[in-house]
Design a protein around this motif. Structure first.
Motif, short mmCIF file in Angstrom:
data_model
loop_
_atom_site.label_atom_id
_atom_site.label_comp_id
_atom_site.label_asym_id
_atom_site.label_seq_id
_atom_site.Cartn_x
_atom_site.Cartn_y
_atom_site.Cartn_z
N ASN A 1 67.86 38.18 15.60
CA ASN A 1 67.45 36.62 16.60
C ASN A 1 66.65 36.94 18.19
N LEU A 2 66.02 35.87 18.03
CA LEU A 2 65.22 36.59 20.04
C LEU A 2 66.05 34.92 20.85
N ARG A 3 66.17 36.29 22.18
CA ARG A 3 65.59 34.98 23.34
C ARG A 3 64.38 35.26 23.92
N LEU A 4 64.46 34.11 24.39
CA LEU A 4 62.73 33.80 25.14
C LEU A 4 63.55 33.83 26.74
N SER A 5 62.65 34.29 27.74
CA SER A 5 62.72 34.56 29.04
C SER A 5 62.82 32.55 29.26
N PRO A 6 64.25 32.26 31.06
CA PRO A 6 64.29 31.49 31.25
C PRO A 6 62.30 30.75 31.33
N ALA A 7 61.77 31.28 31.83
CA ALA A 7 60.59 30.78 32.64
C ALA A 7 59.20 30.44 31.47
N LEU A 8 59.12 30.78 30.75
CA LEU A 8 58.60 30.67 29.21
C LEU A 8 58.91 29.27 28.80
#
Length: 581
Positions: free
Chosen positions: A91-98
């Motif tokens: 499971n991946l969490r992406l940076s908010p900026a993305l």
């Protein structure tokens, strides 16, 4: 921009690096590695099955692959966290900026956001509706027309070169029945009592055809034998019916690129050419078929027939192409028609048939396979029945048509946009319940209203923002301080918008436009949820009095949402509304 494709590319790059470092063996196939939304959003922003699908061919434990892959992924600025779950899902969490960048991309690309080159310009012929030219289109044709038209829009958006085609079934016995029915209305136009015998078409729509026949031919055909008037009346009536059908399609917002005539295949050599193409492959022979299922030897008379060896191309039984009197079966001109489409250079054929054509699928696929030497695939979509209700009660039949509810009945009752959206709320091979009262309800249980209301709300808030002096044009909004969109509810909406390019490709690949309607309902739900939270939490409201910078960021999110809703509705053939009435 397809964020899911971008992250999948990152995953593949990391896997290739692991191979280069001998952390994975050489020769692995990464084709089944996927990056998708997780089943539970609480688990992360995206999930990959890489470790699960590679474990067996790599001879390794899934968790070992997942742990090594997670370490490489988190070294990329786009990935804020990578957690191994269960036996090896990642499971991946992406940076908010993305995520915030998705808003700017949607605003810059506008209605082209989500457009794909997946189709690579491949030429696709979609044949749909193809109703017999014997009367107005009924509600079953309506669903087929909507599904076909939306599928064409979807495929074009995904990069295919699409041709919409209507096959006019004007070569069979049904058009003779039409002519005889119209002739009785012609007699009626001269003051005689029509004799609508059993088997003729009783609909009142033929009254106008009878009057037109009188205006064109006077009393020329009165009291004349059928041999004198049948061909003329048949051609005249068929042309009138096709005018009506074109008008029906236009009322629904459907246009065709090509109209092909079955009758035009006869006497031109096209049928013979197609059959000779099959004969040259050893697929035409004279033989005797086994009794059909359910028939006994007592009620079955075996006889020699000219047959197409369709079993050589996946059919269950071989199929007759010529009757004992030497005339073609109904299957022969259909073979010729599909050979015509193959000869026109299409890379893929799609036929959209009514559910009663289920037994026709394998033989038609076999014919196209043989005629194209396996080059051109044929996909067949079957349209299941539509059950009509009004306030929960079955809807009565149409007097004008005589035996069925027409397309015009439906469109005049609820409008083309509502008709189209509702017809796409279920997969084509599932029965659809259409309640005239419920589809006009203004409630969240009505997906048409819920999606349109979201778009109208956004238009309303854009007008309010403009009144307070905020910039509302897309270029300015794309430059807004989008980092201010950091609330979980705002990010949840952005994540849903980010799925749009992936949804387009998935729906196009499966040829299922109903997925677009379902996705738009999910977008609307996220938007309305954020709007309602603003009622309790003022900081989540789209317009922040006295704070133009924050307002611009929130308006950018609202506008990006309207872009996605508009693009999806355009694919469905539905006009987005700017205010609810």
């Amino acid at each position: 921009m397809n964020l899911f494709s971008d992250i999948r590319a990152l995953v593949l790059d990391c896997l290739q690096a692991m191979v280069a470092d001998s952390a994975l063996p050489q020769g692995l196939d990464f084709g089944n590695v996927a990056v998708e939304p997780p089943r539970d959003p609480a688990h992360g922003d995206m999930a990959t099955n890489a470790a699960m699908v590679l474990a067996k061919p790599a001879g390794m434990k899934p968790r070992d692959i997942a742990d090594a892959l997670a370490a490489r992924l988190t070294a990329d600025d786009r990935i804020s966290n990578a957690d191994v779950a269960g036996p090896g899902f990642l499971n991946l969490r992406l940076s908010p900026a993305l995520w915030q960048g998705v808003v700017a991309t949607a605003l810059r690309e506008g209605l082209d956001y989500g457009r794909s080159d997946m189709g690579q310009g491949l030429r696709v012929n979609v044949e749909f509706v193809s109703a017999n030219p014997t009367g107005p289109m009924h509600v079953g044709h309506t669903r087929g027309a909507v599904v076909g038209d939306a599928l064409c829009n979807l495929l074009a958006f995904a990069g295919y070169d699409v041709t919409r085609e209507y096959y006019i079934n004007d070569g069979g016995a049904q058009v003779d029945v039409l002519a005889r029915s119209a002739y009785e209305r012609y007699r009626e136009a001269h003051g005689l009592s029509p004799e609508i015998a059993e088997g003729l078409y009783p609909g009142e729509y033929l009254i106008a055809v009878g009057e037109a026949l009188k205006a064109e031919f006077g009393d020329k055909f009165l009291n004349q034998p059928e041999s004198v008037w049948l061909e003329t009346v048949r051609n005249f009536s068929t042309d009138r019916m096709m005018v009506m059908i074109r008008e029906d399609l236009a009322a629904l917002g459907v246009r065709m690129d090509v109209y092909s005539s079955e009758k035009a295949l006869y006497g031109t050599g096209e049928i013979e050419t197609a059959i000779e193409k099959l004969r040259a492959q050893g697929l035409i022979y004279t033989g005797t078929l086994e009794p059909p299922k359910g028939k006994t030897l007592e009620d079955w008379e075996p006889r020699e027939q000219t047959l197409f060896r369709s079993t050589a191309h996946g059919d269950d039984v071989d199929r007759p192409i010529m009757k004992s009197d030497g005339s073609w079966t109904y299957f022969a001109p259909d073979i010729a028609y599909h050979y015509n489409k193959v000869s026109r250079g299409f890379d893929m054929l799609i036929d959209i048939f009514g559910a009663d054509h289920g037994g026709y699928v394998k033989r038609m696929k076999a014919a196209v396979s043989a005629l194209s030497n396996g080059r051109v695939p044929l996909e067949v979509k079957l349209i299941q029945l539509v059950k009509l209700y009004k306030n929960g009660e079955p809807f009565k039949m149409s007097k004008r048509a005589g035996t069925f509810v027409t397309l015009r009945d439906v469109v005049e009752e609820v409008g083309a946009d509502v008709t189209r959206f509702v017809m796409l709320t279920r997969k084509n091979d599932a029965t659809l319940d259409f309640d005239f009262a419920r589809v006009l309800e203004q409630s969240k249980d009505n997906p048409v209203f819920y999606v349109q209301y979201a778009h109208a709300r956004i238009c309303s808030v854009l007008r309010k923002a403009a009144d307070m002096g905020a910039a509302t044009d897309d270029p300015a909004l794309a430059q807004a301080a989008l980092a201010r969109l950091d609330d979980p509810a705002e990010l949840a909406l952005i994540r849903k918008l980010a799925e749009w390019p992936r949804m387009v490709e998935l729906a196009a690949r499966t040829q299922e436009p109903h997925r677009v309607a379902a996705y738009l309902s999910e977008v609307a739900a996220e938007f309305h949820g954020l709007w309602n939270r603003g009622n309790d939490t003022p900081a989540l409201r789209f317009v922040q009095e006295g704070d133009l910078a924050t307002t611009s960021a929130k308006i950018a999110l609202a506008r990006a949402t309207s872009v996605v809703i508009s693009a999806g509705l355009v694919i469905l053939g539905v006009t987005p509304v700017t205010e609810m009435r």
